[in-house]
Motif scaffolding. Structure first.
Motif, PDB file in Angstrom:
ATOM      1  N   MET A  34       0.841  -1.202   0.000  1.00 50.43           N
ATOM      2  CA  MET A  34       0.000   0.000   0.000  1.00 50.43           C
ATOM      3  C   MET A  34       0.873   1.249   0.000  1.00 50.43           C
ATOM      4  O   MET A  34       1.811   1.358   0.775  1.00 50.43           O
ATOM      5  CB  MET A  34      -0.911  -0.001   1.232  1.00 50.43           C
ATOM      6  N   GLU A  39       0.840   5.084   0.802  1.00 49.62           N
ATOM      7  CA  GLU A  39       0.016   5.963   1.616  1.00 49.62           C
ATOM      8  C   GLU A  39       0.448   7.421   1.460  1.00 49.62           C
ATOM      9  O   GLU A  39       1.637   7.740   1.417  1.00 49.62           O
ATOM     10  CB  GLU A  39       0.119   5.539   3.088  1.00 49.62           C
ATOM     11  N   ASP A  52      -4.020   0.426  -4.804  1.00 50.87           N
ATOM     12  CA  ASP A  52      -3.049   0.285  -3.705  1.00 50.87           C
ATOM     13  C   ASP A  52      -2.606   1.642  -3.155  1.00 50.87           C
ATOM     14  O   ASP A  52      -1.630   1.720  -2.418  1.00 50.87           O
ATOM     15  CB  ASP A  52      -1.828  -0.513  -4.177  1.00 50.87           C
ATOM     16  N   HIS A  53      -3.313   2.707  -3.514  1.00 53.72           N
ATOM     17  CA  HIS A  53      -3.025   4.044  -3.003  1.00 53.72           C
ATOM     18  C   HIS A  53      -4.151   4.485  -2.072  1.00 53.72           C
ATOM     19  O   HIS A  53      -5.332   4.245  -2.356  1.00 53.72           O
ATOM     20  CB  HIS A  53      -2.933   5.059  -4.148  1.00 53.72           C
ATOM     21  N   GLN A  54      -3.791   5.136  -0.980  1.00 50.80           N
ATOM     22  CA  GLN A  54      -4.808   5.717  -0.116  1.00 50.80           C
ATOM     23  C   GLN A  54      -4.316   7.027   0.472  1.00 50.80           C
ATOM     24  O   GLN A  54      -3.106   7.252   0.581  1.00 50.80           O
ATOM     25  CB  GLN A  54      -5.206   4.759   1.007  1.00 50.80           C
ATOM     26  N   ASN A  81       4.594   3.287   5.292  1.00 51.65           N
ATOM     27  CA  ASN A  81       4.300   3.250   3.862  1.00 51.65           C
ATOM     28  C   ASN A  81       3.957   4.619   3.298  1.00 51.65           C
ATOM     29  O   ASN A  81       3.407   4.714   2.199  1.00 51.65           O
ATOM     30  CB  ASN A  81       3.152   2.275   3.587  1.00 51.65           C
TER      31      ASN A  81
END
Length: 245
Positions: free
Chosen positions: A1, A3, A31-33, A54
């Motif tokens: 991930m 972040e 997979d990006h937040q 991350n």
């Protein structure tokens, strides 16, 4: 991930999470937040970094654009020039590099909005990190200005100095203070609104609410008014470029 996120003291007004979450969805980046990290003190910053291994990039908002500086490995020329950081790059070798994309966001947004050949002077309301980016942008555009604050240091004006004559000489007024931000939407900078005219341009860095009390009072007299949403979008895209180079 991978972040990303925003640090500040109070973030309930922010649109950054929505903006970047929609961007990630449109690009298919599952997979990006993007998170919101409220810090009661900038001294909590190291713990935040340790708890989120991350992290690939951060945005910075009030009141930490200047206070975050000592926690960075270095600052890019853009931040050094402005004297404030609104974007943090996490490099592959573990360095934290501070950048300023607010200046580009404001400069390009203002240039898109003002009439060609604008010759007026400006009043910059507030003296925080946002104000510093505005000042650099105005210098780049060749627009003279005064900074207005409650307790100016060195050269500058106080709100008590804003006579009708001063407003007549300054047809661009930029609000860089948080006055009027959700939820305190009825607040506004204490300027003599009755002295405004249809020749004035009011730019508010606030974008939530879409129309601030500062803007409403100017528009009621016939002034042109613009909020900071376009600036937000431009500076966010510049931050995205930095995080992905």
């Amino acid at each position: 991930m991978r972040e990303f996120g925003l640090i500040g003291r109070t973030l309930r007004h922010s649109f950054s999470q929505t903006y970047f979450s929609q961007k990630f969805d449109s690009l298919g980046l599952a997979d990006h937040q993007y998170g919101l990290f409220e810090l009661s003190s900038i001294q909590e910053f190291p713990d935040l970094i340790a708890q989120h291994p991350n992290l690939y990039g951060l945005n910075v908002t009030i009141p930490y654009k200047e206070k975050v500086w000592p926690f960075l490995s270095e600052v890019a020329p853009s931040a050094a020039r402005v004297g404030a950081v609104n974007t943090i790059e996490f490099t592959a070798d573990g360095r934290l590099v501070g950048h300023n994309t607010d200046m580009i966001g404001f400069r390009d947004s203002l240039r898109n909005w003002l009439p060609a050949g604008f010759q007026g002077r400006a009043l910059v309301l507030g003296s925080g990190g946002g104000s510093k980016a505005v000042e650099v942008a105005l210098r780049d555009l060749g627009i003279g200005y005064w900074v207005v604050s409650r307790n100016p240091l060195g050269q500058g004006l106080t709100y008590d100095d804003l006579t009708p004559e001063v407003l007549q000489e300054h047809t661009l007024i930029v609000n860089t203070t948080p006055l009027g931000t959700v939820p305190d939407v009825h607040e506004c900078p204490p300027i003599p609104y009755e002295a405004l005219t249809s020749q004035h341009f009011l730019y508010d860095l606030i974008y939530n609410p879409r129309e601030t009390e500062f803007m409403k009072r100017g528009q009621a007299i016939g002034a042109q008014a613009k909020n900071g949403f376009e600036m937000l979008c431009i500076q966010a895209e510049e931050a995205w470029k930095i995080w992905n180079r």
